[in-house]
Design an enzyme around this catalytic site. Structure first.
Site, short mmCIF file in Angstrom:
data_model
loop_
_atom_site.label_atom_id
_atom_site.label_comp_id
_atom_site.label_asym_id
_atom_site.label_seq_id
_atom_site.Cartn_x
_atom_site.Cartn_y
_atom_site.Cartn_z
N SER A 227 -0.02 7.10 1.61
CA SER A 227 0.98 6.43 0.78
C SER A 227 0.39 5.15 0.22
O SER A 227 -0.60 4.64 0.74
CB SER A 227 2.21 6.07 1.62
OG SER A 227 1.91 5.01 2.51
N ASP A 228 1.00 4.63 -0.85
CA ASP A 228 0.66 3.28 -1.26
C ASP A 228 1.20 2.35 -0.17
O ASP A 228 2.01 2.73 0.67
CB ASP A 228 1.25 2.95 -2.63
CG ASP A 228 0.57 1.74 -3.25
OD1 ASP A 228 -0.20 1.04 -2.53
OD2 ASP A 228 0.78 1.46 -4.44
#
Ligand code: BGC
Length: 839
Positions: A227-228
């Protein structure tokens, strides 16, 4: 990498308990994954970002090489340059103890105000995809993983954590997913980072359409999805969608008990946990972490080969937009005993944009330094700043003493949330700020105090912002109050909050007690990573400095000079992750436009060198002799600029984006950054596939809305083109377009051959033409070369929402060979039969 003994990932996985497997699915800390030493599972460290490997520290860590921003790299149209940059970045990544770089960024430039466009390549998916593919090869052939990002549809920064982007599937497939598809299929990056935003109602990290159907299904890719940072939005959905790794750590969503409950409830399967854990382990296996689990200390390598590469790619990506009367190149002999005015950002290298792409560069060569070393002492240089360009007032660090009489501030920290009673801790701070990045101290409130003795009287300016509600008292009187929490905590961290300025009467020599109080916000606006932290900054500027007539000073310098070079642009505060640009005009409030206009009206030899990652308004264009778009060239900025201005390098950069005349004519205008519906930002990509030149190419009227078209750029030499031909491979899968290019001028130089294709039968549903291939050719004076550009028949296909397949309409296609999308030097026709391909 071939030399690694591949560990048996399945055997390792089988030894792990379910809890241990779950523990692998989130970071250990900000940059590293979880290790399980007793089971022989190592940890891997990652580092930002596209134009340099910064290492673990956001500000002032060990220095790193600062490479040109990707918008400049794309302007070279030289895929080999991208590969060499990838190679060098791999060494820089390793020097920071990391094995994966969080790059490249490939989302298309949808709108010129996009805050993060500079990090990304182009408005055209083919150019972006091809550059990214070589960049990835460059990293991975040196043993460092690429993490292509942000998947997908992160085309704006406004409300990037929550914005819902509504994109029809055709535009999504042909424009927004395309650079990922090209780079993933050609270069197989080891990791993909999801985006923060919502796409068509689903958060990217939890989107099984993006991760399962498209990425792993249709594209057949099998690497690691992370994920970011702070961009995981669920437990079960993200796991089931195929988000392997929540970053950063420690986990918010994947605590063992939470995941085990989800498993019990049947919302997550153990198979899913195994699959995600296997992806994490395989990622580490590919990177050799099992053989050598060490994470080396961060160091600065500052290699001469990297310096050279940054300078040469930097100069090749500069785009000469205008050169009336052959004002450029500047010749040393002609300038002898002449006066040259250097104005604007001449003494400040604008080398990178703001946010996670910024690095603490080994050094930065300013334009003044570059020009002085290129042109020598025979020329008299003069300088004026010319314009205020600050976004926030400078921190109030001067003329202040803390409670003990030391220069600086006293910070009183409280566990309570109203800064009352006895503080729980007190400390000194040199600066008028408390920024909670990585400071894992959960205070409830803070009071900063200083004795302030201004050296002069005046109605001086104060600016202030806090993560939570805050106020400034001067001798007990309320000078400024921020009544709401900061709506964008990311902007706060990155220096992008526009603070209201207030004026206050001060008497020179008199001492005032300044007190800033800030309270913990209930929830930070946007970046969940800093939820629950306090933070503030306080700025100050004297009235005299604030209101100084910098333009008139510059005009005086320009008047007495033979030549004026104005350096304009965006500082990292203005063009940054976390914020879209607030205006198409150069900041702030037109100050730089006023400077160029005033200077060019007193000096007819005015040149503008602009450092931005995006198109900007150029209201002064007709009044200046030459304009160079320099993007953000990295640590060698001044040398790269001097190389082009003096002709040591013949410019060969070509725009990877269209420069519109007016922002109102941009295709996404009116649909950027979107509309709030019940407090939620929604953006609809109404323009569909008509992004950038695909829109401006629609008609003569649209073409005239462009100031400088996609693919455009001047040279100091001239080229002629002859004998365009096209041939088709036996199996009809490939076309080969050739054209003879001759350098008809007297200087060596490079031309970019751009091949566009479109159905002859015009249709309002399809772009007139689209880039299908390109090649850069270097030619000595009078030399000719036959340049060949190959492309796949499949590239002529469009995505059909009806059949969910790629379809080619049979018929005649026009192949246009151009020096830009609007400057076509050869046309050919070919016939193609109707075809249909599955996803
Ligand atoms: C950015 C990513 C970056 C990450 C780590 C995020 O805010 O969007 O591009 O890699 O932070 O710094």
């Amino acid at each position: 990498m071939g030399s690694h003994i591949t560990p048996n990932v399945d055997a390792i996985l089988n030894q792990l308990t379910l809890e241990e497997k779950v523990s692998l699915l989130a970071g250990k800390n900000f940059w590293e994954t979880v290790d399980i030493p007793e089971k022989g599972v190592p940890s891997v460290k990652v580092s930002d970002g596209p134009n340099g490997a910064r290492g673990a520290t956001f500000k002032n860590g060990p220095t790193a090489a600062c490479f040109p921003a990707s918008c400049l790299l794309a302007s070279t149209w030289d895929v080999e340059a991208a590969r060499r940059i990838g190679n060098a970045l791999a060494e820089e990544t390793q020097s920071k103890g990391a094995r994966a770089l969080l790059a490249p960024t490939v989302c298309p430039h949808r709108h010129p105000l996009g805050g993060r466009n500079f990090e990304s390549f182009s408005e055209d998916p083919l150019l972006a995809g091809k550059m990214a593919a070589q960049y990835i090869h460059g990293l991975q052939e040196k043993g460092v993983a690429a993490t292509i990002k942000h998947f997908a549809a992160n085309e704006q920064e406004t409300c990037r954590f929550t914005v819902n982007a509504h994109i029809a599937e055709r535009a999504l497939r042909e424009i927004y997913l395309k650079p990922f598809e090209i780079a993933i299929k050609e270069a197989n990056p080891m990791a993909v980072m999801t985006s923060y935003n919502i796409l068509n109602g689903h958060h990217a990290d939890s989107s099984s359409f993006l991760l399962k159907d498209v990425l792993r299904g249709q594209w057949g890719w099998n690497g690691l999805v992370m994920s970011d940072w702070g961009g995981t939005n669920s437990t079960a959905d993200s796991l089931e969608a195929g988000l392997d790794l929540e970053m950063p750590g420690p986990t918010k969503w994947r605590k063992a008990e939470t995941v085990l409950e989800e498993i019990k409830a049947g919302r997550v399967s153990e198979r899913t946990i195994d699959a995600c854990a296997r992806n994490v382990l395989e990622f580490m296996a590919k990177l050799g972490c099992f053989e050598d689990p060490s994470i080396s200390e961060e160091k600065s390598i500052n290699k001469p080969e990297h310096q050279q590469l940054i300078r040469s790619v930097g100069s090749q990506g500069l785009v000469l937009l205008k050169n009336e009367d052959n004002t450029l190149p500047l010749k040393k002999e002609q300038l002898a005993n002449k006066k040259v005015a250097l104005l604007g950002f001449a003494k400040e290298g604008l080398i990178h944009g703001g946010g996670s792409a910024s690095v603490n560069a080994h050094y930065r060569v300013t334009a003044e330094e570059g020009l002085r070393s290129a042109l020598g002492d025979a020329i008299e240089f003069d300088y004026a700043q010319g314009a205020h360009t600050f976004r926030q007032l400078p921190l109030m660090n001067n003329m202040v003493v803390d409670r003990d009489g030391q220069p600086g501030w006293t910070l009183d920290l409280f566990f309570n949330e109203d800064a009352t009673g006895e503080p729980s801790a007190s400390r000194h701070s040199d600066v008028a700020a408390y920024v909670p990045i990585f400071v894992k101290e959960a205070w409830g409130s803070l009071r900063a105090t200083a004795q302030f003795t201004p050296s002069q009287s005046g109605r001086h300016y104060l600016g202030m912002s806090g993560l939570g509600r805050s106020k400034v008292l001067i001798d007990g009187q309320m000078a400024y109050e921020q009544k709401e929490n900061c709506p964008d905590s990311m902007a706060f961290l990155l220096g992008g909050v526009k603070e209201p300025e207030v004026q206050w009467d001060f008497e020179g020599g008199k001492t005032y007690t300044v007190e800033v109080t800030t309270l913990k916000p209930s929830k930070s606006g946007g970046l969940s990573l800093i939820d629950g932290y306090i933070g503030f900054r306080a700025g100050f500027m004297t009235e005299e400095e604030h209101n100084r007539d910098l333009v008139s000073e510059a005009v005086e310098v320009a008047k007495r000079s033979d030549l004026a070079i104005v350096f304009t642009g965006h500082t990292p505060d203005w063009e940054t992750e976390g914020q879209d640009q607030i205006s198409f005009s150069l900041p702030s409030n037109g100050s730089q436009d006023r400077l160029v206009t005033a200077v060019s009206s007193v000096n007819t030899n005015t040149i503008v060198v602009n450092c931005t990652g995006v198109a900007i308004d150029m209201p002064w264009l007709d009044k200046v002799k030459a304009v160079v778009q320099a993007w953000f060239p990295g640590q060698e900025a001044g040398n790269a600029i001097a190389d082009v201005l003096t002709g040591a390098v013949n410019p060969s950069g070509r725009l990877p984006v269209s420069f519109p005349r007016r922002i109102e004519d941009a295709p996404a205008h009116g649909n950027f950054p979107g509309e709030y519906i019940d407090g939620q930002l929604n953006v609809t990509y109404e323009e569909g596939i008509f992004v950038g030149y695909r829109h401006y190419d629609r008609s003569e009227k649209h073409r005239s809305q462009v100031l400088f078209p996609f693919g455009y750029g001047l040279s100091y030499t001239t080229f002629a083109h002859a004998n365009p031909r096209v041939s088709i491979s036996e199996n009809a899968e490939k076309f080969d377009v050739t054209i003879e290019v001759t350098n008809t001028g007297s200087l060596a130089g490079a031309d970019v051959v751009q091949v566009y294709a479109g159905a002859k039968q015009a249709s309002s549903e399809n772009p007139v033409k689209e880039l299908v291939g390109f090649a850069k050719v270097q030619l000595e004076p009078k030399q000719s070369k036959t340049v060949s550009v190959e492309f796949d028949t499949r590239q002529l296909a469009h995505f059909s929402e009806g059949t969910s397949r790629w379809e080619i309409d049979g018929g005649e296609y026009e192949i246009s060979i151009g020096r830009s999308v609007q400057d076509i030097v050869g046309k050919l026709t070919l016939s193609v039969g109707a075809q249909s391909y599955k996803l």
